[in-house]
Design a protein around this motif. Structure first.
Motif, mmCIF file in Angstrom:
data_model
loop_
_atom_site.group_PDB
_atom_site.id
_atom_site.type_symbol
_atom_site.label_atom_id
_atom_site.label_comp_id
_atom_site.label_asym_id
_atom_site.label_seq_id
_atom_site.Cartn_x
_atom_site.Cartn_y
_atom_site.Cartn_z
ATOM 1 N N CYS A 81 0.842 -1.192 0.000
ATOM 2 C CA CYS A 81 0.000 0.000 0.000
ATOM 3 C C CYS A 81 0.879 1.244 0.000
ATOM 4 O O CYS A 81 2.101 1.153 0.160
ATOM 5 C CB CYS A 81 -0.936 0.003 1.208
ATOM 6 S SG CYS A 81 -0.082 0.159 2.795
ATOM 7 N N ARG A 82 0.250 2.404 -0.156
ATOM 8 C CA ARG A 82 0.969 3.675 -0.190
ATOM 9 C C ARG A 82 0.274 4.690 0.731
ATOM 10 O O ARG A 82 -0.413 5.593 0.280
ATOM 11 C CB ARG A 82 1.036 4.207 -1.628
ATOM 12 C CG ARG A 82 1.820 3.340 -2.597
ATOM 13 C CD ARG A 82 3.295 3.310 -2.250
ATOM 14 N NE ARG A 82 4.066 2.538 -3.231
ATOM 15 C CZ ARG A 82 4.352 1.243 -3.100
ATOM 16 N NH1 ARG A 82 3.917 0.573 -2.024
ATOM 17 N NH2 ARG A 82 5.069 0.631 -4.017
ATOM 18 N N PRO A 83 0.464 4.572 2.044
ATOM 19 C CA PRO A 83 -0.209 5.499 2.962
ATOM 20 C C PRO A 83 0.266 6.939 2.855
ATOM 21 O O PRO A 83 -0.389 7.841 3.398
ATOM 22 C CB PRO A 83 0.138 4.924 4.352
ATOM 23 C CG PRO A 83 0.581 3.525 4.097
ATOM 24 C CD PRO A 83 1.195 3.534 2.750
ATOM 25 N N GLU A 84 1.366 7.167 2.170
ATOM 26 C CA GLU A 84 1.853 8.536 1.985
ATOM 27 C C GLU A 84 1.088 9.286 0.914
ATOM 28 O O GLU A 84 1.271 10.498 0.727
ATOM 29 C CB GLU A 84 3.348 8.529 1.634
ATOM 30 C CG GLU A 84 3.698 7.999 0.260
ATOM 31 C CD GLU A 84 3.895 6.483 0.194
ATOM 32 O OE1 GLU A 84 4.560 6.005 -0.748
ATOM 33 O OE2 GLU A 84 3.387 5.784 1.101
ATOM 34 N N ARG A 102 -5.574 -9.673 4.888
ATOM 35 C CA ARG A 102 -5.538 -9.676 6.352
ATOM 36 C C ARG A 102 -4.840 -8.451 6.926
ATOM 37 O O ARG A 102 -4.986 -8.135 8.116
ATOM 38 C CB ARG A 102 -4.795 -10.921 6.863
ATOM 39 C CG ARG A 102 -5.384 -12.237 6.419
ATOM 40 C CD ARG A 102 -6.686 -12.507 7.150
ATOM 41 N NE ARG A 102 -7.846 -12.300 6.282
ATOM 42 C CZ ARG A 102 -9.095 -12.366 6.675
ATOM 43 N NH1 ARG A 102 -9.401 -12.601 7.929
ATOM 44 N NH2 ARG A 102 -10.071 -12.158 5.841
ATOM 45 N N GLY A 103 -4.022 -7.804 6.112
ATOM 46 C CA GLY A 103 -3.285 -6.646 6.582
ATOM 47 C C GLY A 103 -2.595 -5.966 5.423
ATOM 48 O O GLY A 103 -2.680 -6.426 4.270
ATOM 49 N N LEU A 104 -1.896 -4.872 5.724
ATOM 50 C CA LEU A 104 -1.182 -4.107 4.711
ATOM 51 C C LEU A 104 0.257 -3.889 5.151
ATOM 52 O O LEU A 104 0.586 -3.994 6.334
ATOM 53 C CB LEU A 104 -1.851 -2.756 4.471
ATOM 54 C CG LEU A 104 -3.319 -2.742 4.030
ATOM 55 C CD1 LEU A 104 -3.769 -1.300 3.776
ATOM 56 C CD2 LEU A 104 -3.549 -3.596 2.793
ATOM 57 N N ARG A 105 1.107 -3.584 4.173
ATOM 58 C CA ARG A 105 2.487 -3.228 4.492
ATOM 59 C C ARG A 105 2.992 -2.193 3.510
ATOM 60 O O ARG A 105 2.695 -2.250 2.320
ATOM 61 C CB ARG A 105 3.411 -4.456 4.453
ATOM 62 C CG ARG A 105 4.856 -4.112 4.841
ATOM 63 C CD ARG A 105 5.728 -5.336 4.981
ATOM 64 N NE ARG A 105 6.239 -5.830 3.702
ATOM 65 C CZ ARG A 105 7.375 -6.534 3.567
ATOM 66 N NH1 ARG A 105 8.110 -6.819 4.634
ATOM 67 N NH2 ARG A 105 7.745 -6.964 2.388
ATOM 68 N N ARG A 106 3.745 -1.247 4.019
ATOM 69 C CA ARG A 106 4.524 -0.317 3.210
ATOM 70 C C ARG A 106 5.968 -0.481 3.661
ATOM 71 O O ARG A 106 6.293 -0.224 4.825
ATOM 72 C CB ARG A 106 4.056 1.129 3.434
ATOM 73 C CG ARG A 106 4.935 2.202 2.768
ATOM 74 C CD ARG A 106 4.928 2.043 1.271
ATOM 75 N NE ARG A 106 5.346 3.245 0.563
ATOM 76 C CZ ARG A 106 6.446 3.307 -0.205
ATOM 77 N NH1 ARG A 106 7.258 2.250 -0.291
ATOM 78 N NH2 ARG A 106 6.721 4.416 -0.869
ATOM 79 N N ILE A 107 6.848 -0.945 2.781
ATOM 80 C CA ILE A 107 8.251 -1.134 3.153
ATOM 81 C C ILE A 107 8.861 0.209 3.535
ATOM 82 O O ILE A 107 8.824 1.166 2.765
ATOM 83 C CB ILE A 107 9.024 -1.793 1.997
ATOM 84 C CG1 ILE A 107 8.586 -3.254 1.850
ATOM 85 C CG2 ILE A 107 10.523 -1.705 2.233
ATOM 86 C CD1 ILE A 107 9.247 -3.979 0.709
ATOM 87 N N ALA A 111 13.088 3.292 2.573
ATOM 88 C CA ALA A 111 12.468 4.586 2.281
ATOM 89 C C ALA A 111 13.064 5.658 3.200
ATOM 90 O O ALA A 111 13.546 5.347 4.297
ATOM 91 C CB ALA A 111 10.961 4.501 2.492
ATOM 92 N N PRO A 112 13.033 6.911 2.785
ATOM 93 C CA PRO A 112 13.471 7.989 3.679
ATOM 94 C C PRO A 112 12.631 7.996 4.951
ATOM 95 O O PRO A 112 11.419 7.757 4.910
ATOM 96 C CB PRO A 112 13.236 9.259 2.849
ATOM 97 C CG PRO A 112 13.161 8.797 1.432
ATOM 98 C CD PRO A 112 12.587 7.417 1.471
ATOM 99 N N ASP A 113 13.256 8.271 6.083
ATOM 100 C CA ASP A 113 12.533 8.277 7.350
ATOM 101 C C ASP A 113 11.351 9.244 7.333
ATOM 102 O O ASP A 113 10.328 9.009 7.991
ATOM 103 C CB ASP A 113 13.475 8.656 8.492
ATOM 104 C CG ASP A 113 14.467 7.535 8.827
ATOM 105 O OD1 ASP A 113 14.365 6.445 8.222
ATOM 106 O OD2 ASP A 113 15.328 7.760 9.696
ATOM 107 N N VAL A 139 11.073 -2.190 9.296
ATOM 108 C CA VAL A 139 12.085 -1.162 9.537
ATOM 109 C C VAL A 139 13.414 -1.817 9.886
ATOM 110 O O VAL A 139 13.460 -2.952 10.354
ATOM 111 C CB VAL A 139 11.667 -0.208 10.683
ATOM 112 C CG1 VAL A 139 10.451 0.624 10.295
ATOM 113 C CG2 VAL A 139 11.390 -0.977 11.979
ATOM 114 N N ARG A 140 14.492 -1.072 9.656
ATOM 115 C CA ARG A 140 15.822 -1.539 10.064
ATOM 116 C C ARG A 140 15.976 -1.391 11.578
ATOM 117 O O ARG A 140 15.223 -0.672 12.229
ATOM 118 C CB ARG A 140 16.926 -0.736 9.370
ATOM 119 C CG ARG A 140 16.921 -0.817 7.858
ATOM 120 C CD ARG A 140 18.152 -0.102 7.310
ATOM 121 N NE ARG A 140 18.304 1.245 7.847
ATOM 122 C CZ ARG A 140 17.782 2.342 7.290
ATOM 123 N NH1 ARG A 140 17.044 2.231 6.190
ATOM 124 N NH2 ARG A 140 17.980 3.530 7.847
#
Length: 280
Positions: A81-84, A102-107, A111-113, A139-140
């Protein structure tokens, strides 16, 4: 043998979808199909899996999600997804309407913090609660404070911290990861996924070298807030699916059967609401 529900399976179908990042990952740049995964997974006690989005080209996000949820052995999907984006509300409605999401993820680890720090990002993630969807937090280790801040701003959404929050960490150097992990674990809406460790540890890992990471995650989150993931095929960068399942079972061998079952399948069914409609 206690069964496993794998909460982090990546599948790659290059004839169907575009994966731009794979051009820079030659060891993974090929097809990874469900039948090959199942041939190795089922003898290990893996009975079902949740598909984790594979950072496909943005135009392929919904098509990837719809495709993987129809595959054998896949009981749900965590979609990209793209929540930004200001267009996220419409994207969320389309994704939530797909059976099996079941859920979403944005890596975020690449990406910039600043991406996840905007009011819009948090505002959009709050919308997941109305659909009963979770958010996988990728996240790292040096971004754990960033992840904690995001989860704290969106307390109504359940977050699952991928890969023990230990991406790119040098095995054996546990600080400040230990302290930062304990801090994010204090948020009641954050769960942890025990996954990714041998991929990031590299091919020279030993059971004793990875044990402290698994055990510290369980110590911080408790047996009710942890799930297990294979991270297949990224796991092959440090071994095999068989290696990772075997290592996990040996590390938790001293726990009770009930505790092992919670980590390996029971928590995942509850946290990702497997078998339920995702709306509250």
């Amino acid at each position: 043998m206690i069964p496993i529900l794998d909460t982090h399976l990546h599948l790659v179908y290059p004839e169907r979808f575009s994966y731009p990042w794979l051009a820079g990952a030659p060891a993974l740049n090929r097809a990874w199909r469900v039948e090959d995964y199942l041939a190795e997974a089922r003898p290990l006690g893996i009975e079902a899996a949740l598909h984790m989005e594979v950072d496909v080209a943005e135009a392929d996000i919904e098509a990837e999600t719809a495709f993987v949820t129809g595959l054998e052995g896949v009981v749900g999907a965590i979609a990209a997804c793209r929540p930004e984006s200001p267009d996220f509300p419409a994207q969320l409605e389309r994704l939530a309407a797909l059976p099996g999401v079941r859920g979403l993820r944005r890596i975020l680890h690449q990406a910039p913090d600043e991406l996840s720090r905007t009011p819009l990002f948090a505002e959009n993630l709050r919308r997941l609660a109305a659909h009963g969807l979770s958010f996988d937090l990728c996240v790292r280790h040096d971004q754990l404070a960033l992840g904690r801040d995001l989860a704290a701003r969106v307390p109504e959404v359940r977050f699952i911290l991928d890969h023990c929050g230990a991406q790119d960490i040098v095995v054996g150097e546990t600080s400040p990861w230990r302290e930062d992990l304990a801090a994010i674990a204090r948020l009641p809406n954050v769960m942890a996924k025990i996954s990714g460790i041998i991929a990031y540890a590299g091919p020279g890992w030993t059971l004793d070298s990875i044990r402290p990471y698994v055990e510290h995650v369980i110590e911080c989150f408790g047996w009710d807030r942890v799930v297990w993931g294979s991270d297949h095929p990224v796991v092959t960068l440090g071994g095999s699916l068989t290696d990772w399942v075997g290592a996990t079972r040996r590390i938790i061998a001293g726990a009770s059967a009930d505790e092992q079952a919670r980590l390996l399948h029971a928590n995942a069914r509850r946290i990702y609401r497997i078998g339920e409609r995702p709306s509250p």
